[in-house]
Design a protein around this motif. Sequence first.
Motif, PDB file in Angstrom:
ATOM      1  N   ILE A 133      -3.559   3.893  -1.304  1.00 17.70           N
ATOM      2  CA  ILE A 133      -3.687   3.208  -2.916  1.00 17.70           C
ATOM      3  C   ILE A 133      -3.160   1.973  -2.553  1.00 17.70           C
ATOM      4  O   ILE A 133      -1.907   1.614  -2.500  1.00 17.70           O
ATOM      5  CB  ILE A 133      -2.886   3.925  -3.575  1.00 17.70           C
ATOM      6  CG1 ILE A 133      -3.423   5.435  -3.836  1.00 17.70           C
ATOM      7  CG2 ILE A 133      -3.308   3.391  -5.111  1.00 17.70           C
ATOM      8  CD1 ILE A 133      -4.658   5.861  -4.353  1.00 17.70           C
ATOM      9  N   GLN A 155      -6.240  -0.825  -9.169  1.00 25.65           N
ATOM     10  CA  GLN A 155      -5.913  -0.418  -7.839  1.00 25.65           C
ATOM     11  C   GLN A 155      -7.251   0.237  -7.032  1.00 25.65           C
ATOM     12  O   GLN A 155      -8.271   0.363  -7.937  1.00 25.65           O
ATOM     13  CB  GLN A 155      -4.972   1.004  -8.054  1.00 25.65           C
ATOM     14  CG  GLN A 155      -5.493   2.131  -8.821  1.00 25.65           C
ATOM     15  CD  GLN A 155      -4.439   3.188  -9.027  1.00 25.65           C
ATOM     16  OE1 GLN A 155      -3.244   2.938  -9.069  1.00 25.65           O
ATOM     17  NE2 GLN A 155      -5.015   4.446  -8.697  1.00 25.65           N
ATOM     18  N   ILE A 214       0.740  -1.095  -0.011  1.00 22.35           N
ATOM     19  CA  ILE A 214      -0.229  -0.037  -0.060  1.00 22.35           C
ATOM     20  C   ILE A 214       1.071   1.417  -0.074  1.00 22.35           C
ATOM     21  O   ILE A 214       1.929   1.328   0.559  1.00 22.35           O
ATOM     22  CB  ILE A 214      -0.785   0.281   1.187  1.00 22.35           C
ATOM     23  CG1 ILE A 214      -1.857  -1.291   1.135  1.00 22.35           C
ATOM     24  CG2 ILE A 214      -1.699   1.463   1.316  1.00 22.35           C
ATOM     25  CD1 ILE A 214      -2.928  -1.105   2.056  1.00 22.35           C
ATOM     26  N   SER A 245      -9.269   0.302  -0.203  1.00 20.23           N
ATOM     27  CA  SER A 245      -7.930  -0.210  -0.381  1.00 20.23           C
ATOM     28  C   SER A 245      -7.378  -1.408   0.446  1.00 20.23           C
ATOM     29  O   SER A 245      -6.752  -2.266   0.096  1.00 20.23           O
ATOM     30  CB  SER A 245      -6.776   1.069  -0.205  1.00 20.23           C
ATOM     31  OG  SER A 245      -7.093   1.638   0.908  1.00 20.23           O
TER      32      SER A 245
END
Length: 99
Positions: A25, A52, A16, A58
């Motif tokens: 992200i 992504q 990440i 995330s």
Amino acid sequence: MNQLTVVARVIEKSAIRYTPAGIPIASAILMHSSQQVEADKKRLVEFEISAQAAGEISGQFHELPLDVEVVFTGFLVRKNRNSKSLVFHVNEIRTNLLD
């Protein structure tokens, strides 16, 4: 409309990272494989795509196990302004294929 839903498996993950604004992200490579019908003939369709997920999703995206089929929904965008390569931006993940 730019919306893509695909059943795929995570085959590779990156650590990440964070934007300058502190948004997490998560990035991965997804692998899709299916049989489709085109011109009344069955066709094997296989592809890999860079993907992504940003923000709250995330963490869920990064924690997905490798080689497990998952339903991903999101949109396609250029990798950068001058690129012809596309990246799949995931904004929904369903781990139950029957939903």
